[in-house]
Design an enzyme around this catalytic site. Structure first.
Site, PDB file in Angstrom:
ATOM      1  N   PRO A 274      19.937  15.042  45.020  1.00 37.63           N
ATOM      2  CA  PRO A 274      21.459  14.789  45.911  1.00 37.63           C
ATOM      3  C   PRO A 274      22.072  13.097  45.966  1.00 37.63           C
ATOM      4  CG  PRO A 274      19.335  15.609  46.398  1.00 37.63           C
ATOM      5  CD  PRO A 274      18.900  15.275  45.378  1.00 37.63           C
TER       6      PRO A 274
ATOM      7  N   ILE B 123      28.691  10.640  31.822  1.00 34.53           N
ATOM      8  CA  ILE B 123      29.267   9.901  31.696  1.00 34.53           C
ATOM      9  C   ILE B 123      30.286   8.760  33.147  1.00 34.53           C
ATOM     10  CG2 ILE B 123      30.706  11.232  29.988  1.00 34.53           C
ATOM     11  CD1 ILE B 123      31.495  12.592  32.091  1.00 34.53           C
TER      12      ILE B 123
ATOM     13  N   GLU C 124      32.631  18.712  39.595  1.00 33.63           N
ATOM     14  CA  GLU C 124      34.596  18.827  39.728  1.00 33.63           C
ATOM     15  C   GLU C 124      34.462  19.893  40.360  1.00 33.63           C
ATOM     16  OE1 GLU C 124      35.396  20.933  35.986  1.00 33.63           O
ATOM     17  OE2 GLU C 124      35.334  18.676  35.083  1.00 33.63           O
TER      18      GLU C 124
END
Length: 739
Positions: free
Chosen positions: A626, A475, A699
């Site tokens: 990273p 996404i 998140e």
């Protein structure tokens, strides 16, 4: 493969590719416009017609008539599908509101018709000729008005945050009453929209009774099951394909109206139909983050030890909807012997409230982390010291359950050092830079780590190329790349010898993208499949699989070395496996942590707030890539700026809809709003999480940012704002006098 014991040494620990900053292998397709997004897949089915959705003009009530005569006569119109043509489509597992069918209206802009025409413009023009008569019902649109009588309601987001309707440990009321230092405050967060760049879009094509949907969906397995139920067709007759997704933030976890309408339109038209949900409809037709009213009470001894903590949250939703689980992080983040969390849910007639990036924790921390700063000030303590004093290495509600890893204090201390926290003036409103009042703020970040089954199929060909197939989605998070890194590391290959294919429901079921669980679980599924492929290759080449070393495109053991492709010289080797988990996540609390730091300037004359610097220090297990992980965190930090300073769906409390339902009036941050952002990842591996020893971070980067900004605004101005977004009208009359 079952993961039920702590991970030991394995091929991933070589870290030849995993753990290295790696360019996204899909980046060249996105930057050249060749990535196949749902609406643009002109090549997948011939003779595609265009569908245009008609939305309800009322929020609640019934459709009494629909006149289609003029619309059907419009140029280019092929078919019109009306909601009055059929009963309500069956309600799937992950939907609260029916997506189509019947005369009842549950929310504004509910889909009520689809016009199919030769061109998009013709479909749009004809849609404007559809005449609808309604019987408007009396709606419930004001959360503040409904909150006092809202009943208790527990629930979960389905994305890692959950809480019962009321939960008690110890005697909160007694401890709070007797605490020498107390806080009792109300905080509010508004309704928010995902506002992703790519709208909902689907192309549908029937071949007899078989249906293919090219769409934009985060969770392919969920989507296939739910769409099949909605359309009343066997799952075996449905294929969903979603290789590229232009953002979702949780809004595309579930099937939306574009997919079943494309299918119905294609059936009516007798040819493939493409449907995109027009931007102004997305805000009211689909899901959103529901507004909250939160009450937080904290009691502490004078040395800063929390003795009582309670968090209550009230939100609203459609009938049978779930609460916004804003209290969930408070159950785990800080110590305190006497505790209480409570949730209430008001039944409303606004569009459905459901998962949006970090459901529960994002709005919950926006309140809790202001409250922690307010308590620190009452105690005369530094905000970091107060949080560190109440850190816990065990679940506060179940002390026998330790955290698998918990480096919150390390995140805060390193962040303080990197950010120059020691230069902060603890007395608010004291630092000026010309006409700007300058302040620093911080907050803790917290997000749970979820483990979920995930599978993959891997193939090796005679050229030494490994192809990974899984219905996992990307996404915008970098899934293609981390899966390629995992497979290349496992098979001892360079990255360009790995092909990754995603988003097709014909592939093995994966974790999907949501709840920041995607990276850890999907790569673990690939790890499991590659482990099986290593065994198959070793056996084919006559090696003992336990002794075989995979490196540089070769398989070695002792003095013997063979090109890996030789194992497939008689035909491709293909295996399939999945990762599933034992009870390690039940025995140990698995979470991710961050320290968020922000500096703001508030104009002493106008009240304009500008974010000047941002830092996030994250502890989230092994970071697989990273480079893309940093992108995830700075994107989340940007989202936090929006939540803190500007994002708000304005509710028309008379007619029950979100007024600012487009990207012109639903304000989100732009480049000029965002300053330099620094991200630091602590060196951490979590052997209790998965064989990858990773967690999630997408998140975590959002959780706590809003409160850090709010705390910085207070430090700059001396004005405490507890109602988001922090717009100048809420504090300009209380700013310090301009000298």
């Amino acid at each position: 493969m079952k993961f039920d014991t702590p991970a030991g040494q394995n091929p991933i620990d070589q870290l030849k590719l995993v753990g290295k900053p790696t360019d996204r292998i899909d980046g060249k397709f996105k930057t050249t416009g060749t990535a196949p997004y749902a609406y643009e897949r002109h090549d997948v089915a011939p003779n595609q017609a265009y569908g245009y959705i008609v939305g309800s003009a009322i929020a609640t009530g019934r459709i009494t008539a629909m006149d289609l005569v003029e619309a059907k006569a419009a140029p280019g119109v092929i078919a019109i599908v009306s909601t009055l043509d059929m009963p309500k489509l069956p309600l799937a597992e992950h939907n609260v509101a029916h997506l189509f069918g019947g005369a009842d209206v549950a929310h504004y802009h509910q889909a009520i018709a689809l016009v199919v025409a030769e061109t998009f413009e013709q479909a749009r023009a004809a849609a404007n000729l559809v005449r609808v008569t309604y019987a408007r019902g009396k709606g419930r649109f004001d959360l503040a008005e409904l909150a006092p009588s809202a009943p208790l309601e527990g629930g979960g987001s389905g994305e890692g945050s959950s809480a019962p309707k009321i939960d008690r440990v110890g005697n909160f009321e007694g401890a709070f009453t007797s605490a020498p230092v107390k806080l009792d405050a109300i905080y509010t967060t508004p309704d928010e929209s995902h506002a992703m760049m790519e709208p909902f879009a689907s192309i549908a094509a029937w071949n007899g009774d078989k249906l293919t949907i090219w769409t934009s969906n985060q969770m392919i397995t969920w989507g296939k099951k739910d769409l099949a139920k909605t359309l009343s067709i066997p799952e075996a007759n449905l294929r969903i394909d979603s290789p590229y997704i232009g953002g979702g933030f949780g809004g595309k976890l579930f099937v939306r109206a574009d997919a079943p309408l494309a299918a119905l339109g294609a059936k009516a038209a007798g040819r493939p139909v493409k449907v995109t949900m027009q931007r102004p409809m997305m805000f009211n037709n689909s899901t959103h983050r529901a507004a909250t009213i939160q009450r937080i009470r904290i009691g502490a001894d004078r040395d800063g030890t929390i003795t009582a903590i309670a968090h209550e949250s009230t939100s609203g939703n459609l009938p049978d909807g779930k609460p916004e689980t804003a209290v969930s992080q408070t159950k785990l983040l800080y110590a305190g012997a006497n505790r209480m969390t409570l949730m209430r849910l008001a039944v409303m007639d606004l569009p459905e409230g459901n998962a949006m990036r970090a459901p529960g924790e994002a709005p919950g921390l926006m309140a809790l982390e202001i409250a922690m700063d307010e308590m620190a000030e009452k105690l005369g303590m530094d905000p970091i010291d107060f949080r560190a004093k109440n850190d816990t290495q065990v679940d506060p509600e179940k002390p026998e359950r330790k955290f698998s890893q918990r480096q919150l204090v390390e995140c805060m201390h390193l962040g303080a050092e990197r950010f120059g926290w020691s230069e902060r003036n603890a007395k608010p409103g004291q630092v000026r830079d010309g006409q700007w009042l300058v302040g620093m703020g911080m907050a803790a970040g917290f997000r749970n780590n979820m483990l979920t089954k995930s599978g993959a199929k891997v193939s090796l060909d005679r050229h030494g190329v490994v192809t990974v197939r899984t219905d996992m989605t990307d996404i915008g998070t970098g899934t293609y790349t981390i899966i390629a890194q995992t497979a290349a590391e496992m098979m001892g290959l360079p990255l360009d010898k790995v092909v990754v294919m995603l988003g097709d429901s014909d592939f093995p079921a994966s974790a999907g993208s949501g709840g920041q669980w995607g990276a850890n679980n999907s790569t673990s599924g690939v790890y499991a499949a590659c482990t099986k492929l290593r065994e198959a290759v070793a056996q084919k080449l006559g090696f003992n699989s336990a002794d075989a070393e995979f490196s540089g495109g070769k398989v070695r053991a002792g003095n013997r070395s063979v090109a890996i492709g030789d194992a497939a010289k008689d035909g491709d080797l293909t295996v399939e496996d999945h990762i599933e988990y034992g009870d390690l996540d039940k025995r140990f609390q698995q979470s991710t942590f961050a320290g968020h730091f922000v500096e703001v300037g508030v104009n002493a004359y106008t009240g304009e707030t500008r974010v000047r610097r941002m830092l996030a220090v994250c502890a989230a297990g092994r970071i697989i890539n990273p480079k893309s992980a940093r992108s995830q965190v700075i994107g989340a930090m940007t989202m936090g700026v929006g939540a803190a300073l500007m994002e708000e769906l304005a509710v028309d409390k008379r007619f029950g809809y979100f007024v600012n339902h487009d990207l012109a009036t639903y304000e989100v941050p732009v480049h000029a709003d965002i300053p330099h952002q620094e991200v630091v990842f602590l060196d951490e591996v979590d052997v209790l999480s998965s064989p990858m020893k990773a967690k999630g971070v997408g998140e975590l980067g959002l959780c706590g940012v809003g409160a850090a900004i709010a705390n910085a605004v207070y430090n700059a101005t001396g004005v405490r704002v507890r109602d988001y977004p922090i717009t100048l009208d809420k504090f300009i009359d209380r700013l310090p006098k301009v000298a």
